[in-house]
Structure formats: structure tokens, C-alpha cells
Scaffold this active site. Structure first.
Site, short mmCIF file in Angstrom:
data_model
loop_
_atom_site.label_atom_id
_atom_site.label_comp_id
_atom_site.label_asym_id
_atom_site.label_seq_id
_atom_site.Cartn_x
_atom_site.Cartn_y
_atom_site.Cartn_z
N CYS A 97 0.80 -1.23 0.00
CA CYS A 97 0.00 0.00 0.00
C CYS A 97 0.84 1.28 0.00
O CYS A 97 0.30 2.37 -0.21
CB CYS A 97 -0.94 0.00 1.20
SG CYS A 97 -2.12 -1.36 1.18
N GLY B 134 -6.47 -9.94 -1.71
CA GLY B 134 -6.18 -11.36 -1.72
C GLY B 134 -4.77 -11.66 -2.18
O GLY B 134 -4.02 -10.77 -2.59
N CYS C 30 -11.79 1.30 4.37
CA CYS C 30 -11.78 1.97 3.07
C CYS C 30 -12.28 1.00 1.99
O CYS C 30 -12.13 -0.21 2.11
CB CYS C 30 -10.38 2.49 2.72
SG CYS C 30 -9.19 1.19 2.36
#
Length: 399
Positions: free
Chosen positions: A86, A122, A218
Site C-alpha cells: 500500500c 487477496g 476503506c
């Protein structure tokens, strides 16, 4: 000619497209090309002027960066593809800044995009060890086995740890989410723009009874964002109005504390955040009290709350009071996530860090429209990825 070694890195242009739900967006290469084109237009230069490009994405095959940039032209410059979970977008920016400051290049593109699928994140490679194996084992040790998705479990566990240590309540996380919605209502590029109250957040589906509701997480999102990083000499030579500088930047990864501390806050990256922010403040010669506006990684409302403390915006255990006093929004000590943050704007993993850069650049330029933080001169960016990496960037208005 390469930039002079030691040159300060300036943000000459930024671009971003509206974030959208999976299935509603264009393909990754189209999104990436549009964001890059907008950044080039904002800077007033052409793709042929770019000497290097760092392109971030998490879910995609090798050389997706080339696929996106080739839509603007095949210039032959180095294109480096980046994946740091991220924190990918900020990692691309970190590399672009290094290239300029080191003198390796004068004009560098940092681009990030993501074309995501609905639902929880995933694993695509299930025939080999996962980079999250050690983290999942520690989660099992601290909280017991569970089939809850890893990210939700990790950040929810961090929030639960904060609740147990400091008396934080579910309503405190709900207040963070409601604040995000109020900010996003003024951002035309945000995915979710409907204002909600804390009661609305608390009334949403429970993901984790007593710890998290659906609206505290989110949404999976598709999108793209970009930034042009240039040297001061390049900006002068080409007459670019680059009045936002990267004053300091740090990237940290996990230390033994992440695992030895036996605390879900540390598993979720609290230590990386604390260490990176301290490095940035020391390098810039300022303290958190000097910051005007912050874009931080609120993948869950829980992470925003603990990040207030990790960044030094308030003391450890003081986040509850910080929120109650309104010090995280307009009229308070710091405006956090004026864009609406990941909670409302959306979180296309590879684009998120550069979308934060987009928002803060406009804040320091004074061009953030209804979201403008009055008199903003110093901005702080925080982007974190489990596995793990944290990038904290300090921007300063130069003119």
C-alpha cells in the site's frame, strides 16, 4: 545534463483522475496515461522531457508501467516498476526524489495506478511462501486463529490494542470516519462524497463486534495519480512554477520491535510510522507542531487514530482527546486528510501515495478550492504498507 548533486527536489506538476469502484473504471494503462498526462500538463512540459519514470502498482504483471507510459510515447527513457504494497505510490515518489537529489536526473515522473477487484485484498501466488506469513503467525499468537482477512484483522487488532491500553471507544473511530466524509464532500475526485454522522458509522454492518463496522474500512478502488519531480536548476531553466519542495523524506521498514513487542499496533506499522516521522522532523529541523495539513494512511479509521500518535500530532494515549477537541479538522491544530482520505476518497493501492502528493501540492499552492487549509505552508504525508514499508514526506511551500 544530470542535475547538480544535492539539488532540492521540487514538485513541478501533479495529476489525478477520479477514483472509481472496481468494474467502473478504465483499464490500468488508460488511467495511468491520463494521470501522467495531467501531471505533464500541470508542469508545462512534454513526455519527451522526462528523463526517468518510476511507476507503482501492486496487482499487475511485469512492465505495466511501460504499457501505461507508452500510450504517451515511446521515449526510450528508463522506466522502473515498483511494488511496495500500500506504500507503493510513495515509494515511487521516494525513488524519483532520490534520483533528482543525487544528480542522476533533472526531471522524473512518479506514477501510480491500480485496477482492483471487489472485496478484500487477496493473494495471487498461493504456490509459495507469503510475505505475510510471519505477520499472520504473530496475529494468531496475539489474537488466536481466524479466517478474517489479514488487513482487517491487523488494523482492527491495532485499534483493539489502543482501546485496551488507553480506553479508546468504538465511537472514537466512528468520529474519524464521519470527519472523513465531511472532508470528502468537498472533493470532486473522491469516490464516496455523502456526509455521514458517527451514528451512521456505528449503525453499519459489524465486521468485528465491538471493534469495527463496515464504514470504518476503506473501499477497494481503481484510479491513478502522478507527480513530476524536478531539480531547482531545471525549474529555473525552463521557467517552471514549482513552488512546492520536498523538504525531507524517509522510508522505514520493520525492525525486530514489530515482532518482539507483542503489540498489534506494532504489527500494523506504528513503529515504522514513529521512526519515519522522527527522521523527517530531524532532517527538516522542525517539529510536528509546525505542520499545517496532513494526508495520512487511513485504510481503516483505526489506523488514522493510532497514526495521530505515531506522527507526533498528539502524545501517546491522547488520540481520544485530540479527536474530541476537533484538532484533526478545520479550526483545530491540524487538518488531517482534507481530501477525505482513503476512507472516502478510495484506496487504489499503487496510486494512493501519489494522490496524497496531489492533494498536499494543491494545499501548498493555495489551489485546493473548498478544501483549502488557510495559510498552509508545511504539509506532512504518511503512506504505509504491511509487509512492510512506511514513507513519510514533508513538503514546504517555497514561494
Amino acid at each position: 545534463m544530470p542535475a547538480q548533486k544535492g539539488s532540492r527536489a521540487l514538485i513541478a506538476g501533479v495529476g489525478m483522475i477520479p477514483f472509481m469502484k472496481p468494474g467502473a473504471s478504465e483499464d490500468f494503462d488508460v488511467m495511468g496515461a491520463k494521470a501522467a498526462s495531467d501531471a505533464l500538463k500541470d508542469a508545462g512540459i512534454n513526455i519527451s522531457d522526462v528523463q526517468q519514470a518510476y511507476v507503482g502498482y501492486v496487482y499487475g504483471d511485469s512492465t505495466c508501467g511501460q504499457k501505461a507510459i507508452y500510450r504517451l510515447g515511446k521515449m526510450g527513457m528508463p522506466i522502473i516498476n515498483v511494488n511496495n504494497n500500500c506504500s507503493t505510490g510513495s515509494t515511487a515518489l521516494f525513488l524519483a526524489r532520490q534520483a533528482v537529489e543525487s544528480g542522476a536526473a533533472d526531471c522524473v515522473l512518479a506514477l501510480g495506478f491500480e485496477q482492483m477487484k471487489p472485496g478484500a485484498l487477496g493473494t495471487y501466488f498461493d504456490d509459495r511462501p507469503s510475505p505475510f506469513d510471519d505477520f499472520n503467525e504473530l496475529c494468531n499468537e496475539l489474537m488466536g486463529p481466524s479466517d478474517v482477512p489479514s488487513a482487517l484483522r491487523c488494523f482492527g487488532g491495532a485499534g483493539q490494542s489502543h482501546m485496551e491500553k488507553y480506553g479508546t471507544t468504538l465511537e472514537d473511530f466512528a468520529k474519524v470516519r464521519a470527519k472523513a466524509s465531511r472532508h470528502a464532500a468537498k472533493n470532486p475526485l473522491a469516490l464516496l462524497r455523502t456526509e455521514m454522522t458517527s451514528d451512521d458509522v456505528l449503525a453499519s454492518t459489524e465486521f468485528w463486534p465491538g471493534v469495527m463496522t463496515k464504514l470504518m474500512a476503506c473501499p477497494p478502488t481503481c484510479g491513478a495519480a502522478a507527480a513530476l519531480v524536478v531539480s531547482e536548476s531545471y525549474a529555473r531553466k525552463h521557467g517552471l512554477s514549482a513552488n512546492v519542495a520536498i523538504a525531507a523524506q524517509a522510508m522505514t521498514t520493520d525492525t525486530p520491535e514489530t515482532f518482539a513487542g507483542l503489540d498489534m499496533m506494532l504489527v500494523a506499522g506504528y513503529g515504522m510510522t514513529r521512526d519515519a516521522s522522527r527522521q523527517v522532523y530531524n532532517a527538516a529541523g522542525i517539529g510536528p507542531e509546525d505542520v499545517d495539513v496532513v494526508e495520512l494512511h487511513d485504510c481503516f479509521a483505526h489506523n488514522e487514530l493510532i497514526t495521530y500518535e505515531g506522527l507526533g500530532l498528539c502524545g501517546e494515549g491522547e488520540a481520544q482527546k485530540f479527536i474530541a477537541d476537533g484538532d484533526n479538522t478545520y479550526g483545530g491544530r491540524f487538518v488531517t486528510n482534507p481530501s477525505g482520505g482513503l476512507l472516502s476518497k478510495g484506496h487504489p493501492l499503487g496510486a494512493t501515495g501519489l494522490a496524497q502528493c496531489y492533494e498536499l501540492t494543491h494545499q501548498l499552492r493555495g489551489t485546493a478550492d473548498a478544501r483549502q487549509v488557510e495559510g498552509a505552508e508545511i504539509a506532512l504525508q504518511h503512506n504505509i504498507g504491511l509487509g512492510g514499508a512506511c514513507v513519510v514526506t514533508l513538503y514546504q511551500k517555497t514561494g
